[in-house]
Design a protein around this motif. Structure first.
Motif, PDB file in Angstrom:
ATOM      1  N   UNK A 123       1.630   8.708  -2.803  1.00 38.56           N
ATOM      2  CA  UNK A 123       2.679   9.341  -2.000  1.00 38.56           C
ATOM      3  C   UNK A 123       3.119   8.417  -0.854  1.00 38.56           C
ATOM      4  N   UNK A 124       2.139   7.782  -0.234  1.00 36.46           N
ATOM      5  CA  UNK A 124       2.460   6.875   0.878  1.00 36.46           C
ATOM      6  C   UNK A 124       3.210   5.641   0.363  1.00 36.46           C
ATOM      7  N   UNK A 171       6.724   6.569  -0.393  1.00 36.05           N
ATOM      8  CA  UNK A 171       7.514   6.760   0.843  1.00 36.05           C
ATOM      9  C   UNK A 171       8.024   5.416   1.351  1.00 36.05           C
ATOM     10  N   UNK A 194      11.903   3.960   1.486  1.00 36.58           N
ATOM     11  CA  UNK A 194      12.462   3.446   2.740  1.00 36.58           C
ATOM     12  C   UNK A 194      12.979   2.013   2.556  1.00 36.58           C
ATOM     13  N   UNK A 197       3.841   1.105  15.271  1.00 34.47           N
ATOM     14  CA  UNK A 197       3.838   2.552  15.046  1.00 34.47           C
ATOM     15  C   UNK A 197       3.261   2.869  13.664  1.00 34.47           C
ATOM     16  N   UNK A 234      -0.515   5.060  11.708  1.00 29.25           N
ATOM     17  CA  UNK A 234      -0.572   6.075  10.644  1.00 29.25           C
ATOM     18  C   UNK A 234      -1.686   5.687   9.664  1.00 29.25           C
ATOM     19  N   UNK A 235      -2.008   6.575   8.742  1.00 22.56           N
ATOM     20  CA  UNK A 235      -3.094   6.233   7.801  1.00 22.56           C
ATOM     21  C   UNK A 235      -2.693   5.202   6.726  1.00 22.56           C
ATOM     22  N   UNK A 236      -1.467   4.700   6.774  1.00 27.01           N
ATOM     23  CA  UNK A 236      -1.027   3.731   5.753  1.00 27.01           C
ATOM     24  C   UNK A 236      -1.890   2.464   5.827  1.00 27.01           C
ATOM     25  N   UNK A 263       9.892  10.301   6.574  1.00 25.90           N
ATOM     26  CA  UNK A 263       9.144   9.094   6.213  1.00 25.90           C
ATOM     27  C   UNK A 263       7.753   9.116   6.853  1.00 25.90           C
ATOM     28  N   UNK A 264       7.711   9.366   8.157  1.00 26.93           N
ATOM     29  CA  UNK A 264       6.410   9.343   8.831  1.00 26.93           C
ATOM     30  C   UNK A 264       5.547  10.526   8.405  1.00 26.93           C
ATOM     31  N   UNK A 307       5.446  11.809   5.470  1.00 26.61           N
ATOM     32  CA  UNK A 307       4.853  11.459   4.171  1.00 26.61           C
ATOM     33  C   UNK A 307       3.686  10.500   4.353  1.00 26.61           C
ATOM     34  N   UNK A 308       3.764   9.623   5.344  1.00 28.40           N
ATOM     35  CA  UNK A 308       2.641   8.704   5.581  1.00 28.40           C
ATOM     36  C   UNK A 308       1.387   9.482   5.992  1.00 28.40           C
ATOM     37  N   UNK A 309       1.597  10.673   6.583  1.00 23.59           N
ATOM     38  CA  UNK A 309       0.457  11.526   6.936  1.00 23.59           C
ATOM     39  C   UNK A 309       0.109  12.496   5.802  1.00 23.59           C
ATOM     40  N   UNK A 310       0.744  12.269   4.651  1.00 24.37           N
ATOM     41  CA  UNK A 310       0.515  13.075   3.443  1.00 24.37           C
ATOM     42  C   UNK A 310       0.841  14.556   3.647  1.00 24.37           C
ATOM     43  N   UNK A 311       1.814  14.820   4.505  1.00 22.07           N
ATOM     44  CA  UNK A 311       2.237  16.216   4.691  1.00 22.07           C
ATOM     45  C   UNK A 311       3.126  16.617   3.516  1.00 22.07           C
ATOM     46  N   UNK A 312       3.122  17.908   3.189  1.00 21.81           N
ATOM     47  CA  UNK A 312       3.983  18.369   2.096  1.00 21.81           C
ATOM     48  C   UNK A 312       5.421  18.442   2.610  1.00 21.81           C
ATOM     49  N   UNK A 313       6.359  18.467   1.661  1.00 20.66           N
ATOM     50  CA  UNK A 313       7.785  18.514   2.015  1.00 20.66           C
ATOM     51  C   UNK A 313       8.079  19.734   2.906  1.00 20.66           C
ATOM     52  N   UNK A 355       8.819  12.015  16.045  1.00 21.33           N
ATOM     53  CA  UNK A 355       8.025  11.311  15.025  1.00 21.33           C
ATOM     54  C   UNK A 355       6.543  11.319  15.422  1.00 21.33           C
ATOM     55  N   UNK A 356       6.310  11.091  16.712  1.00 22.45           N
ATOM     56  CA  UNK A 356       4.922  11.060  17.189  1.00 22.45           C
ATOM     57  C   UNK A 356       4.252  12.424  17.067  1.00 22.45           C
TER      58      UNK A 356
END
Lengths: 251, 170
Positions: free
Chosen positions: A4-5, A8, A12, A89, A93-95, B23-24, B26-32, B71-72
């Protein structure tokens, strides 16, 4: 590694590629336009060898050259992200670095494949008739994907030394120009510089594609040796790229 | 989970405001659904909702900072680092940010805020550290610092303990 990451970042980066239409048109059309110009002006004879037409060198070389432009894209993207504070930034994140770089490879493979489609299409229009098979075309894609993989690594290395996106674009030519001159669409023998070509990854792609387009049987060891060497060089460059990216990502 | 809002509005200019948030997220694996729900809430709170589909490159400096803050906050962090989050914002938007930060504080989350606006620190912080030329010169609750220095507000505390340098031209 989370898909998923990766997706994303791929999304982008793909939007980024298509967000600048002028750059996109320039980089995408460069290969077909060169093929059109060389093909029409020089006809079917390159002038130094009666067995080869211009296409045998030009088409594989220009397709490889299209991949080399990835160095510029990646370097300016990474350095630009760092300049804007975006990289810092993203680092919170966990990326992971592996996810980030994997997504870069996927995103930047799109452009060379489009270049392959447009470049080869144009070559066919202006008279090129490669003795290739469907499997051969698959192998062409494999060569281009591996060269792109290598160029992502070179782009990451370039970004290490650049402080801004503009600086990175300039520095990228350190890696692009020598390969362009000695190991893509300009035959090195033409300049008496054949010895240098062996050190450049793009040579193995150009030569491999040349063999495939010339109708060399796909079982021929020369094709696989070139693919193997290109792969080995790419792995080394990729590992160095990840290392320097990791080391500099918090700068 | 931590989150950072850097001093420079670190947003992706070729994406829309909502695109950046997604975008951010999704990086935290949150659902849509989670992303949209949280984004709508924050965008409405900071008054960016109507501009959410505009590209970030068309945003004003203040809007970029608001987007950067959203975003933060998208991952609802336990610890939030904010580096001068209200610089370049008009007083109305600054108040909105203050209200938002206050509501986060009420949820017992930790915010580490760097600011040059002393009134901001006084209004928002439970504990203030004053750093002068890289040196920590005072630390404590705003109330305690005001009482200790026998002044009316935190700005006067700041002026009292750093003013000597200004007067002496150091």
């Amino acid at each position: 590694m989370k898909v998923k990451r990766i997706l994303a970042v791929v999304k982008m980066e793909t939007i980024r590629i298509f967000a600048e239409p002028l750059t996109l048109v320039f980089t995408l059309l460069l290969v077909p336009v060169f093929i059109l110009i060389f093909g029409l002006t020089m006809g079917s004879n390159y002038g130094w060898h009666e067995d080869y037409t211009i296409f045998e060198i030009m088409v594989p070389g220009l397709l490889a050259y299209g991949c080399l432009l990835t160095i510029l894209d990646v370097a300016s993207s990474v350095a630009g992200g760092r300049e804007l504070g975006l990289q810092r930034r993203i680092n919170t994140t966990p990326l992971t670095s592996t996810e980030y770089i994997s997504s870069q490879i996927i995103s930047y493979t799109i452009k060379p494949l489009l270049q392959l489609l447009l470049g080869l299409g144009m070559a066919l229009i202006v008279g090129y008739r490669p003795a290739n098979t469907a499997v051969g075309y698959l192998l062409v894609i494999v060569f281009l994907v591996i060269l792109t993989f290598c160029c992502v690594g070179l782009g990451l290395i370039t970004a290490t030394f650049a402080k801004s996106a503009g600086g990175a674009s300039g520095l990228a030519f350190i890696f692009i120009v020598p390969q362009q001159i000695f190991a893509t669409f300009i035959p090195p023998e033409f300049m008496g510089a054949g010895t240098f070509k062996w050190i450049f990854p793009s040579f193995y792609a150009t030569d491999g594609l040349g063999l495939i387009f010339a109708g060399t049987p796909l079982t021929d060891s020369r094709i696989w040796i070139r693919l193997g060497i290109l792969f080995a060089i790419s792995i080394v460059i990729y590992v160095i790229g990840i290392f320097v990216y990791e080391k500099n990502k918090n700068k | 989970m931590i989150s950072v809002c850097p001093q420079e509005p670190a947003v992706i200019k070729f994406l829309s405001g909502l695109g950046n948030i997604k975008f951010f997220g999704k990086l935290y694996l949150m659902s849509k659904e989670q992303i949209i729900e949280r984004a709508d809430e924050l965008l409405k709170l900071l008054g960016l909702y109507d501009n959410r589909k505009r590209l970030a490159k068309g945003y004003s400096g203040g809007m970029l900072r608001q987007l950067s803050l959203i975003i933060a906050l998208i991952n609802d962090p336990e610890i939030l680092f904010l580096d001068e989050p209200t610089v370049g914002m008009d007083p109305r938007n600054r108040r909105k940010v203050w209200e938002l930060l206050d509501s986060i504080k009420q949820k017992k989350k930790t915010i580490i805020l760097t600011t040059h606006f002393i009134e901001e620190a006084e209004a928002l912080c439970d504990r203030v550290a004053i750093i002068d030329y890289g040196k920590l010169i005072a630390i404590g609750s705003p109330k305690k610092l005001i009482e200790e220095h026998e002044v009316k507000n935190l700005e006067e505390v700041f002026m009292k303990i750093t003013g000597r340098r200004i007067l002496e031209g150091i």
